[in-house]
Scaffold this active site. Structure first.
Site, PDB file in Angstrom:
ATOM      1  N   HIS A   1      20.006 -14.064   3.614  1.00  0.00           N
ATOM      2  CA  HIS A   1      19.082 -12.849   3.893  1.00  0.00           C
ATOM      3  C   HIS A   1      19.834 -11.872   2.788  1.00  0.00           C
ATOM      4  O   HIS A   1      20.805 -11.418   3.073  1.00  0.00           O
ATOM      5  CB  HIS A   1      18.944 -12.310   5.045  1.00  0.00           C
ATOM      6  CG  HIS A   1      17.908 -11.214   5.192  1.00  0.00           C
ATOM      7  ND1 HIS A   1      18.270  -9.983   5.061  1.00  0.00           N
ATOM      8  CD2 HIS A   1      16.352 -11.150   5.198  1.00  0.00           C
ATOM      9  CE1 HIS A   1      17.097  -9.194   5.170  1.00  0.00           C
ATOM     10  NE2 HIS A   1      16.222  -9.850   5.290  1.00  0.00           N
TER      11      HIS A   1
ATOM     12  N   GLU B   1      14.101 -14.587   3.142  1.00  0.00           N
ATOM     13  CA  GLU B   1      14.078 -13.347   2.019  1.00  0.00           C
ATOM     14  C   GLU B   1      15.620 -13.450   1.639  1.00  0.00           C
ATOM     15  O   GLU B   1      16.278 -12.601   1.487  1.00  0.00           O
ATOM     16  CB  GLU B   1      14.075 -12.051   2.768  1.00  0.00           C
ATOM     17  CG  GLU B   1      12.710 -12.242   3.784  1.00  0.00           C
ATOM     18  CD  GLU B   1      12.365 -10.958   4.551  1.00  0.00           C
ATOM     19  OE1 GLU B   1      11.218 -10.548   4.512  1.00  0.00           O
ATOM     20  OE2 GLU B   1      13.453 -10.230   5.122  1.00  0.00           O
TER      21      GLU B   1
ATOM     22  N   GLU C   1      13.117  -8.479  -2.850  1.00  0.00           N
ATOM     23  CA  GLU C   1      12.553  -7.460  -1.970  1.00  0.00           C
ATOM     24  C   GLU C   1      13.259  -5.934  -2.421  1.00  0.00           C
ATOM     25  O   GLU C   1      14.190  -5.989  -2.811  1.00  0.00           O
ATOM     26  CB  GLU C   1      13.100  -7.521  -0.481  1.00  0.00           C
ATOM     27  CG  GLU C   1      12.718  -6.570   0.410  1.00  0.00           C
ATOM     28  CD  GLU C   1      13.288  -6.875   1.793  1.00  0.00           C
ATOM     29  OE1 GLU C   1      13.600  -7.872   2.146  1.00  0.00           O
ATOM     30  OE2 GLU C   1      13.254  -5.711   2.671  1.00  0.00           O
TER      31      GLU C   1
ATOM     32  N   CYS D   1      14.115  -3.476  -0.896  1.00  0.00           N
ATOM     33  CA  CYS D   1      15.258  -3.187  -0.244  1.00  0.00           C
ATOM     34  C   CYS D   1      16.426  -3.761  -0.602  1.00  0.00           C
ATOM     35  O   CYS D   1      17.754  -3.379  -0.382  1.00  0.00           O
ATOM     36  CB  CYS D   1      15.245  -3.387   1.285  1.00  0.00           C
ATOM     37  SG  CYS D   1      14.130  -2.209   2.390  1.00  0.00           S
TER      38      CYS D   1
ATOM     39  N   CYS E   1      10.247  -1.645   6.087  1.00  0.00           N
ATOM     40  CA  CYS E   1      11.712  -1.281   5.614  1.00  0.00           C
ATOM     41  C   CYS E   1      11.811  -0.679   4.292  1.00  0.00           C
ATOM     42  O   CYS E   1      12.748   0.264   3.944  1.00  0.00           O
ATOM     43  CB  CYS E   1      12.597  -2.424   5.877  1.00  0.00           C
ATOM     44  SG  CYS E   1      11.971  -3.981   4.874  1.00  0.00           S
TER      45      CYS E   1
END
Lengths: 648, 648
Positions: A259, A311, A327, A329, A412
């Site tokens: 991740h 992810e 992503e 983030c 998030c």
């Protein structure tokens, strides 16, 4: 090994309104108030957050059941951290009052022993610390600590910091090497870097030791996650330990795995511990994983994580464009990590990545008005493929969309962008005794203390649209120091003038920085010209998805082709290898951007009616195309988009 | 609407050993005996089938529990059908004895009311017909019927046919419009086309009616699958009704939807019913779905089904190359359907698809020695991506491999290839009163009855490697008839000679066939020369995955680039638009194939060490490349492969 450079307190860096500054201002003026509404479930047509409501339930203000995911608390903390950053620079009594109200709620949610987590308190109070692998208690604690530190620095108020210390003290009493403690560590890293921040403001070494413990214990055998899982009756997940970067002890890890957000948060924490403790071996771990990301696993927009499932990072050169996860983030986390590496080892390879992610794969995550967000940042999209393929991955791939969302269940990214933009000031400069490093170029006025003397450096530029950056030095008396100016990796032609006189930078370059050492005087004026022709960028041919394609980049800004400018099927645009580009700044487009124009080829589609395959005839037509900055895509109309353009 | 052409009994078509004939011979000599071993769990290093064992358990020969999937019986039936086809042409007492033994087992497995299904008999006898959507009872019945018909035609023995009739009679007593019958239909179509075959040999119209019932009832509301599901306590699947082509009544369907094998089996059945009943509206359904497949949803190798999830059609022009599913069975089913359409409406667009699938996406499904198989036939593969991506779809995508397997749990494809190759003779010609259509070119000697007179046509050719096809007509006395020669869609230059004299075909063309009508005499000699330059084929630019790429094709044979010939990264090979190709037949390569050679470009990889992105410099080197027939890929070493080659 020691940290070589320091960053400045945000209060010292006054960002003005050039490009990045105006984006940060939008976040302050629009995003922060909008996210307050979102966290309080007040935004119509957006999924509810439940995050504030959970705290209000625990505090007895309302009745109800816990809502959202197990990590919902963290969104409140990230918003508070962003607010803390902004309050360090801008007074805002209205927002501060809201933040104080939230901090009161958090205080009420703190159990007598110091523990805080609304999910466990409301849903399964008897099961605290029984599912570290999946249930994010330490992750939420980390975000609370980061928020508390930022709020303390931003406002001077200690209340939240004291709450955080009580929680951290309690965590310290639960986890560690001692026989009576749990030998666990978080499934989602975050607390490691947070504890170093807490150590930094409190100077209490036990926080540093606890962070170090979490890092060292990770991935050792017998494996805590496996032992823990045996005691539970069920598991939500089937990921293997590499998803959690717990497949090996940290010191044995070679590549970026699992991740992507978890990964870069961990690597940030490792870098912190290496820097604080001077542990060369630990820093070497960071270096080799960094090289793996930089040379084999990073998208051109600074995104990381190649697939929706997990992810996650996958393997070297596996960088698909359409199912790219990237992503928001994760790109933000990459900036956190790069910045830490940069303070340890001043080198353009870190600041180049910060700039790459910031101007591209992060800014793309937020709409121009600051109130809509991408979770996933693909390098190309054919919206029909996302909408019409009935795919087993559809729940996760549903995040891969052609339009930004107002909020969603696992939100998030939105508060993560807010806290990054709120702390933008800390990425522009670093310094030590008599050296000032300039990493990013944007309008600002910043105060340094160099050898005991106050020095103010003002930057004036319309970067990234303009090639010229002017820096003016203000000081009371002459002072010798080095101004280290980053010459970006994308730049083939940099020119420097000091007080109007050309200075050859070739003999001044060290690891990508031009080191200008001189006796500086009041009003000294440095002009840096970074030539910004449109560049055709190629990917390493090992990236099979990009062979035969180029991406257009000008300065740090990556460009793309959008359906709204070209009609359907932007995939069917081919660029001649000798294309000539023109650039024009359009103040009315997408908040003011430079647009790239050129001519390209397109199929003669009227030859194709009802034909799927035919003998190639080399016919094609010439069309005008215009590329717009990738970060601004999908701000006009949803549709097809490509970054990597076919060449012929 | 009527069926306009008839096919020949296999016994009339003597296939010789040119290319396709030798492939059919390998299937007879290697595949049929190999699959006997596989079905009896005797192959080492391959997954067990359990298929014969299940019958032996039911027959009381061995003890044990049911093994394999619910549709395991069908593999036994498909093997028996293949054996039936081969026995129609070649005596083989050893194989016939094995087949008779299996038929004895099947007889023992038949319950007193006629029902046969080893899964239900052994595992849940009380639940017969309670899960038509998912559990394949009618699918297995269909394969049994097809096998019984083929075995009857191949051997003249009635026993298996009688078993099949008893089962079909029982099914007829269970399903139908009458109030006391179930209004169900199969979740996996197959029985529809099988019942038409049973009608064809028995002339019992109730089998035709039952087939028609299954087709007409499908997808009507109230929806049988939904009603049925409500009565069950669990479901294995989450697919919606379009997966089963049951989203709408058949007459309202417009596009090819859902599981590709199911779909083409259904469309074959619909075409049969339309042809038998003269139902124009039903034929129009077939036509419009056919156009949708042909013009928008078919891979260049004749494969169909774009994604692993649901093994399904997705939407127009969604034809990804790497995750292409293109199940071998689906391409075979497409041939079944195309052949039925062709008998209704003689048109090259059907026979072109038969040829396309046969020489490419079907033959690729079987190794040169006949004992290893592909379930999935991708248009490109980067094996690392299949092996190293830890993907949620991994169980299904695991079928997407770089090497053929000896057997596996759902081994539908291997016996499907066997029965297709065993019945190859029926795809070469069609005829009616005084017209003989030649659809495929391969060495054979075939006997027709035209206007009461025997006519033998011999084909002599080294097609597809050679451009020349010679046909010789043998007959007792002169006879006027039309010889309709397919001029393939891929051919830009066809030349015809009759008895050594050129004949202009331009005024003889009807729907892709050159109709040569004359008074034929003993020994008349027709030579057709189909020019076979290497062609660069383009896909419709709506197929976004193929823009800027070409596939190489020569005659009907699609080519590819393999790692074994070029080293790692065949994706990094770019073809100049003006490439000149040479062709050479290599008798020692891949069983004897023509190889395409040319020069192409490749990146200068030594420029790239440790660099992921850099400014394009247009450097590249020239390399020799060789393309080999796609059907033969992965017969030397596993590795990367591409069909669609980038152009510049």
């Amino acid at each position: 090994m020691q940290r070589k450079l320091k960053t400045l307190p945000l209060s010292k860096v006054k960002i003005k309104e050039s490009f990045l500054g105006s984006r940060a201002k939008v976040v302050r003026e629009n995003t922060i108030p909008y996210q307050w509404e979102a966290l309080n479930d007040l935004v119509q047509d957006a999924e509810p957050s439940y995050a504030v409501r959970n705290f209000r339930i625990v505090a007895g203000e309302v009745e109800g059941e816990y809502g959202g995911r197990v990590f919902q608390d963290s969104d409140v903390y990230k918003w508070l951290e962003a607010v803390g950053f902004y309050l360090e620079v801008h007074e805002d009594p209205e927002i501060e009052e809201k933040a104080d109200y939230l901090i009161d709620l958090i205080e009420k949610a703190q159990e007598p022993d110091g523990y805080i987590n609304t999910y466990y308190t409301l849903v399964e109070p008897e099961n605290r610390w029984t599912n570290l692998r999946e249930n994010h208690e330490l992750y939420c604690a980390g975000h609370m600590i980061e928020a508390a530190v930022a709020y303390y620095k931003g406002t001077g108020k200690r209340k939240f910091l004291d709450i955080a210390c009580r929680f951290a003290d309690y965590i310290h009493s639960v986890f560690g090497y001692e026989p009576d403690k749990k030998r666990g560590y978080p499934g989602h890293e975050e607390i490691e870097l947070a504890l170093v921040k807490l150590y930094d403001v409190t100077k209490n070494k036990k926080y540093l030791d606890l962070s170090s413990y979490f890092i060292e214990e990770r991935g050792k055998n017998p494996h805590y996650f496996d032992l823990e899982a045996k005691k539970r009756t069920h598991s939500n997940r089937n990921f293997d330990n590499s998803y959690y970067q717990a497949h090996l002890p940290v010191r044995e890890q070679e590549t970026a795995e699992g991740h992507a957000v978890r990964a870069v948060y961990l690597y940030s924490g490792i870098t912190d511990i290496a820097a604080e403790t001077g542990d060369e071996e630990l820093f070497a771990v960071c270096k080799r994983i960094w090289k793996n990301v930089l040379e084999r696993r990073m998208y051109i927009h600074g995104g990381i994580g190649s697939i929706a499932y997990g992810e996650a990072f996958t393997f070297d050169y596996d960088l698909p464009n359409d199912i790219a996860y990237a992503e928001t983030c994760a790109a933000i986390g990459l900036v956190f990590w790069a910045s830490r590496m940069l303070q340890c080892e001043p080198d353009r390879e870190y600041s180049d990545v910060i700039e790459r992610a910031l101007y591209n794969g992060i800014l793309s995550g937020i709409s121009l008005d600051g109130t809509k967000y991408f979770y996933v940042n693909p390098l190309e999209i054919w919206p029909e493929r996302r909408e019409k393929r009935n795919d087993r991955n559809r729940d996760r791939q549903a995040r891969l969309q052609a339009r930004r969302q107002g909020w969603w269940g696992t939100a998030c990214c939105p508060p993560n962008i807010a806290r990054l933009m709120g702390s933008l000031g800390q990425y522009i400069y670093s310094y030590k005794d008599n050296e000032v490093y300039v990493h990013l170029y944007l309008d600002n006025e910043t105060e340094f203390e160099i050898n005991g003397q106050n020095v103010v450096i003002s930057q004036k530029t319309n970067y990234p649209w303009d090639e010229n950056i002017r820096l003016v030095v203000q000081m009371e008396s002459e002072l010798e120091f080095t101004l280290a100016l980053r010459i970006p990796g994308w730049c083939r032609d940099a020119k420097l003038m000091v007080n109007g006189k050309s200075v050859d930078i070739n003999d001044k370059m060290t690891r990508g920085y031009a080191l200008v050492k001189r006796l500086w005087k009041q009003g000294d004026d440095v002009t840096l010209r970074l030539a910004m022709p449109v560049e055709r960028i190629q990917a390493n041919p090992e990236v099979r998805d990009n062979v035969g394609k180029v991406a257009l980049q000008r300065g740090p800004v990556l460009y793309c082709l959008e359906e709204v400018d070209h009609g359907k099927n932007v995939f069917d645009i081919t660029l001649p290898r000798n294309a000539e580009f023109s650039i024009k700044y359009d103040p009315d487009l997408l908040g003011g951007v430079s647009v790239i124009s050129t001519t390209a080829y397109r199929s003669e589609e009227n030859e194709w009616k009802n034909t799927l395959y035919k003998i190639a005839n080399n016919n094609r037509k010439i069309i005008d195309i215009q590329a717009v900055p990738y970060f601004a895509w999908a701000n006009r109309a949803p549709g097809e988009m490509v970054v990597w353009i076919k060449e012929c």
